[in-house]
Design a protein around this motif. Structure first.
Motif, PDB file in Angstrom:
ATOM      1  N   ILE A 247       0.869  -1.176   0.000  1.00  0.00           N
ATOM      2  CA  ILE A 247       0.000   0.000   0.000  1.00  0.00           C
ATOM      3  C   ILE A 247       0.901   1.219   0.000  1.00  0.00           C
ATOM      4  O   ILE A 247       1.624   1.458   0.973  1.00  0.00           O
ATOM      5  N   PRO A 248       0.914   2.000  -1.056  1.00  0.00           N
ATOM      6  CA  PRO A 248       1.804   3.163  -1.106  1.00  0.00           C
ATOM      7  C   PRO A 248       1.566   4.108   0.066  1.00  0.00           C
ATOM      8  O   PRO A 248       0.428   4.417   0.431  1.00  0.00           O
ATOM      9  N   GLY A 249       2.662   4.533   0.670  1.00  0.00           N
ATOM     10  CA  GLY A 249       2.575   5.500   1.745  1.00  0.00           C
ATOM     11  C   GLY A 249       2.318   4.928   3.115  1.00  0.00           C
ATOM     12  O   GLY A 249       2.368   5.664   4.111  1.00  0.00           O
ATOM     13  N   LYS A 250       2.023   3.640   3.206  1.00  0.00           N
ATOM     14  CA  LYS A 250       1.758   3.043   4.506  1.00  0.00           C
ATOM     15  C   LYS A 250       3.058   2.496   5.103  1.00  0.00           C
ATOM     16  O   LYS A 250       3.923   2.010   4.383  1.00  0.00           O
ATOM     17  N   PRO A 251       3.189   2.555   6.423  1.00  0.00           N
ATOM     18  CA  PRO A 251       4.437   2.094   7.055  1.00  0.00           C
ATOM     19  C   PRO A 251       4.572   0.575   6.976  1.00  0.00           C
ATOM     20  O   PRO A 251       3.604  -0.148   6.748  1.00  0.00           O
ATOM     21  N   SER A 252       5.772   0.119   7.158  1.00  0.00           N
ATOM     22  CA  SER A 252       6.038  -1.308   7.170  1.00  0.00           C
ATOM     23  C   SER A 252       7.046  -1.577   8.284  1.00  0.00           C
ATOM     24  O   SER A 252       7.070  -0.871   9.287  1.00  0.00           O
ATOM     25  N   ILE A 253       7.876  -2.580   8.093  1.00  0.00           N
ATOM     26  CA  ILE A 253       8.827  -2.978   9.138  1.00  0.00           C
ATOM     27  C   ILE A 253      10.229  -2.558   8.722  1.00  0.00           C
ATOM     28  O   ILE A 253      10.623  -2.770   7.575  1.00  0.00           O
ATOM     29  N   LYS A 254      10.967  -1.999   9.660  1.00  0.00           N
ATOM     30  CA  LYS A 254      12.366  -1.650   9.423  1.00  0.00           C
ATOM     31  C   LYS A 254      13.207  -2.152  10.580  1.00  0.00           C
ATOM     32  O   LYS A 254      12.872  -1.948  11.749  1.00  0.00           O
ATOM     33  N   PHE A 255      14.285  -2.823  10.240  1.00  0.00           N
ATOM     34  CA  PHE A 255      15.263  -3.255  11.235  1.00  0.00           C
ATOM     35  C   PHE A 255      16.561  -2.492  10.982  1.00  0.00           C
ATOM     36  O   PHE A 255      17.074  -2.470   9.863  1.00  0.00           O
ATOM     37  N   GLY A 256      17.085  -1.878  12.037  1.00  0.00           N
ATOM     38  CA  GLY A 256      18.341  -1.167  11.923  1.00  0.00           C
ATOM     39  C   GLY A 256      19.516  -2.088  12.218  1.00  0.00           C
ATOM     40  O   GLY A 256      19.359  -3.255  12.585  1.00  0.00           O
ATOM     41  N   TYR A 257      20.705  -1.551  12.086  1.00  0.00           N
ATOM     42  CA  TYR A 257      21.923  -2.345  12.296  1.00  0.00           C
ATOM     43  C   TYR A 257      22.015  -2.873  13.726  1.00  0.00           C
ATOM     44  O   TYR A 257      22.555  -3.964  13.956  1.00  0.00           O
ATOM     45  N   SER A 258      21.462  -2.144  14.683  1.00  0.00           N
ATOM     46  CA  SER A 258      21.522  -2.607  16.065  1.00  0.00           C
ATOM     47  C   SER A 258      20.535  -3.734  16.345  1.00  0.00           C
ATOM     48  O   SER A 258      20.623  -4.403  17.378  1.00  0.00           O
ATOM     49  N   ASP A 259      19.578  -3.962  15.423  1.00  0.00           N
ATOM     50  CA  ASP A 259      18.558  -4.999  15.626  1.00  0.00           C
ATOM     51  C   ASP A 259      19.030  -6.381  15.190  1.00  0.00           C
ATOM     52  O   ASP A 259      18.394  -7.386  15.529  1.00  0.00           O
TER      53      ASP A 259
END
Length: 845
Positions: A396-408
């Motif tokens: 869905i354009p513009g909707k948030p999703s999941i992000k994992f950073g380097y510390s995760d």
């Protein structure tokens, strides 16, 4: 012989993604010789075993095993390989083509199981071609710079989709209706169905050694995949509606004006993949540096990129199901107080719509560093750390999703190897590591807007005919809000009164009652410990053993629950912890964590190739326990839906009919596994006074493995693999054994024996064993146990009751009162594949 070696340790390969071991580029007789081979192998139907029988209870009386007619057709496997120099002492190539062409001819007699009468027959054919064309280039650009590249072209094409053996039991012969009411039935329909899967891959890279202590390695790749294997030969489902006519147990409830009889449909079910395109880009760059400081160090660090995109459109025909003689609350399962029947309604119906569409992309960036340190001549230590960042896409354009950073995703790796006896013959080794998984697209497509799955419920009234009301009014002034809506008030007669949404996007931001992404979601992680011992026994024998412990520390799944309106909503998170655990407790449920533990001890004896023979024999004793089998669900016959399998879809899943967590031996647990592989090369000249230049190799593989656990299951709120008594209550399948055998005869001829003719024969399942692999485990899948059976007033109440106290007796009482045990219960359903024989020949030069 000229030989070039590129060395990297196995630890480095696993840790950093580089090629492990030693890569040897060898050209016999000089760097400018040409080599290759051409050959053909084939599998003829007459030498293959008959297909295994299958179980059915479609006929009146006891279960019936039916024996299908043996397929005809010959499979062909041609191959050709050529390698040699492009520029003398500078550049070389290797090219190969090895298509697999499979021909199937299947005779099927269609039988109406209700009347035991033949309704049609046909001979159905299929030709499947798996192409595999490969080209590799290698070049010494400079003395210290080496380049390599490759191209792989491997599409799959299919013409013809024969019916599966179980599909011969049907009330109608397979057919399709194209626009203009053009109907194609039987052979002309299925023999022209098919599809194509386009696939290709390009890679390139270089190795640069500016000094004797520094090695720089860079590799990149691009792959393309478009999966449309069953998309041809059917009309587009877009804009077409399929009507199914059903009724209550009284067939006369269907009025004559309906124009249909019980069980009939206007056209068959149709689905089609218009396109499903995935593109992947990869980049790997690393550098290794050798130095001495308190011992020898090999420090290596690098970067990896994995970028993926997907663009899909898959359509399923809209289906309208008409139920005459039933009220609307009978169909939805909602009490009459929520959705009361309208006076004068003669039935109810539903419209089911499903599609998969959208595009999205993601990337994973990883960095790693490691040190292989040898402080003494007898001890090697490996220390490493890997980290990565990942974004999981939304459809869905513009909707948030999941992000994992380097510390995760910090992943430490430790390892050691020690020369126990100091003579280089005994090695003690061990390792520890944490491993993270990259997200597949199954969850984003299903939970972040890539799939649409709705059911609209309506009522049928007299005088309108079968198709008037639902076709004309069910979509009248209706939008499709996320989460659906039930009941729907103020609608005209015959229009939608209730809509369920079974794919509420968890990232739509509608609040926890409609699903949500855990803001503190943790990445999937598995931990692993290994210790082992290897000993060179001399004369080519090597003994080794190792003990391994693997455990899932946390999983990522869609954790589901029913909404107040009857739809399904999902929290995307970690089962049993975080938001999923808190929500379960808030609703009065017991949260469950994902559990999967594997413990194993393996002993192995290897005989290297000396004195004309070699072999490997190994035995493994293991235990696989938990409630979560992984990205593929063995509780659902190997369903491949990573992160969205049925493990935690509803609060009662994960518990059994005794009110206990269903942790136990998982369906793929095999405690004892023994395998043996070996070969003997027989040189005729060494044993006979004739037969010079002839040699024959005999090879074999055999295995003996424990059976897998068998578990009594039943259907609870439409989940047909719910466990009744705990895992493994029915014992195990019989021991699995199989022996394969192969013969290779080589004859050398020409100047200096440079040419060779090789004759091959391979036999899988030499003794045509038919071990039972599975049984019918469900007591009666047609009986759906729900809230009423447990005396509960709501779905949530029944689920909470199921979790917290024994309900087994109530479940069995309900099943016995509504038809009793299925006659197939405990009967064998799946058998080992039969013997397969393949012949071939090759010319080597």
């Amino acid at each position: 012989m000229q030989e070039v070696q590129i060395k990297s340790s196995g630890f480095e390969a696993e840790f950093g993604g580089a090629t492990g071991g030693v890569v040897n580029v060898v050209t016999k007789g000089g760097s400018n010789d040409w080599h290759g081979e051409v050959g053909l192998s084939f599998r003829v139907a007459k030498f293959q075993a008959a297909p295994r029988q299958y179980l059915t209870n479609a006929f009146p009386g006891a279960p019936v095993y039916r024996q299908p007619i043996k397929d005809g057709g010959t499979d062909e496997f041609p191959s050709a390989t050529l390698s040699g120099p492009i520029i003398k002492d500078r550049a070389w190539f290797l090219a190969s083509v090895s298509p697999q062409i499979r021909h199937t001819a299947r005779s099927v007699t269609f039988i109406n199981p209700n009347a035991s009468t033949v309704i049609g027959a046909g001979r159905f054919t299929q030709t499947q071609r798996n192409t595999y064309d490969f080209l590799r280039l290698d070049a010494n650009v400079m003395k210290n710079l080496r380049f390599s590249g490759s191209y792989t072209y491997n599409p799959i094409s299919i013409l013809g989709i024969p019916p599966a053996f179980g599909e011969e039991l049907t009330t109608t012969v397979p057919s399709v209706t194209f626009p203009g009411n053009r109907v194609i039935v039987g052979e002309p329909f299925l023999n022209n169905r098919g599809g194509r899967q386009n696939s290709q891959n390009v890679t390139g890279g270089f190795v640069f050694t500016p000094t004797s202590k520094l090695v720089i390695n860079v590799r990149g790749g691009y792959s393309f995949l478009n999966e449309k294997l069953s998309a041809y030969g059917v009309p587009s489902p877009v804009g077409i509606t399929r009507f199914l006519c059903s009724s209550s147990s009284v067939a006369s409830a269907i009025p004559a004006a309906a124009g249909c009889s019980r069980g009939t449909s206007t056209i068959p079910a149709i689905d089609q993949t218009l396109f499903d395109v995935s593109r992947r880009k990869t980049l790997d760059a690393d550098a290794a540096y050798l130095f001495n400081a308190g011992g020898r160090h090999n420090v290596k660090g690098g970067y990896q990129l994995n970028a993926l995109s997907n663009n899909v459109r898959y359509e399923v025909i809209d289906q309208v199901v008409l139920y005459y003689g039933l009220s609307i609350n009978n169909r939805t399962g909602l009490p009459a107080s929520v959705l009361p029947p309208t006076p004068g309604a003669i039935g109810a119906g539903l419209i089911q719509r499903f599609r998969r569409a959208g595009s999205a992309s993601s990337r994973n960036d990883a960095f790693y560093i490691q040190d292989s340190w040898q402080p003494t001549s007898r001890l090697s230590l490996n220390f490493g750390l890997r980290t990565e960042a990942e974004n999981v896409p939304s459809f869905i354009p513009g909707k948030p999703s999941i992000k994992f950073g380097y510390s995760d995703k910090l992943a430490p790796r430790l390892g050691f190897a020690f020369d126990l006896t100091g003579d280089g013959k005994t090695k003690l080794f061990g390792s520890y590591g944490q491993f993270y998984d990259r997200f597949k697209y199954e969850l984003p497509r299903g939970s972040f807007g890539g799939e649409f799955y709705r059911r609209d419920y309506f009522e049928i009234f007299a005088g309108g005919g079968a198709f008037n009301g639902p076709r004309g009014n069910s979509y009248l002034n209706r939008s499709d809000p996320f989460g659906g809506i039930c009941p729907i008030l103020g609608q005209p007669q015959g229009a939608t009164r209730c809509q369920f949404d079974f794919r509420i996007p968890s990232n739509a931001g509608l609040g926890i009652e409609n699903g949500e992404i855990d803001p503190n979601i943790k990445a999937f992680r598995q931990s692993e410990y290994t210790v082992g011992l290897e000993r060179d026994l001399g004369r080519g024998f090597l003994f080794s053993s190792r003990a391994t412990h693997k455990q899932v520390d946390r999983a990522v799944e869609d954790i589901g629950f029913s909404t107040a309106s009857g739809s399904e909503a999902y929290i995307i998170g970690n089962p049993g912890i975080g938001l999923a655990g808190k929500t379960a407790k808030d609703f009065g449920f017991i949260p469950l964590k994902a559990a999967r533990t594997y413990n194993a001890v393996e002993v192995r004896l290897d005989k290297r190739f000396t004195k004309s023979y070699y072999f490997n024999a190994n035995y493994t004793f293991s235990r696989l326990t938990g409630n979560y089998s992984g990205l593929a669900s063995s509780d659902e016959a190997g369903r491949l839906s990573p992160n969205v399998n049925r493990f935690f879809d509803l609060p009662f899943i994960g518990f059994d009919g005794r009110g206990k967590p269903d942790n136990g031996r998982l369906p793929t647990d095999r405690p004892h596994v023994f395998k043996f592989y070996g070969a003997y090369s027989f040189d005729w000249a060494d044993h006979f006074a004739w037969g010079k230049n002839n040699s024959t190799e005999f090879s074999g593989f055999t295995t003996a493995e424990s059976g897998t656990p068998l578990t009594t299951r039943f259907t609870f709120f439409n989940v047909d693999n719910t466990i009744l008594n705990g895992r493994g209550d029915l014992g195990r399948t019989e021991m699995y054994t199989q022996t394969d055998f192969g013969i290779r005869h080589k004859y050398k001829f020409g100047n200096d024996g440079r040419l060779s003719m090789v004759l091959d024969m391979d036999i899988l399942n030499l003794f045509n064993e038919s071990n039972v692999l599975a049984i019918f485990e469900n007591i009666n899948p047609g009986i759906n146990v729900g809230a009423t059976a447990l005396g509960a007033s709501s779905t949530a109440g029944a689920e909470a009751l199921f979790q917290k106290q024994p309900t087994k007796d109530q479940i069995l009482a309900y099943i016995n009162a509504n038809g009793g045990l299925d006659a197939r219960y405990k009967q064998a359903t799946t058998f080992q594949g039969g013997r397969s024989v393949r012949f071939g020949f090759r010319l080597l030069f």
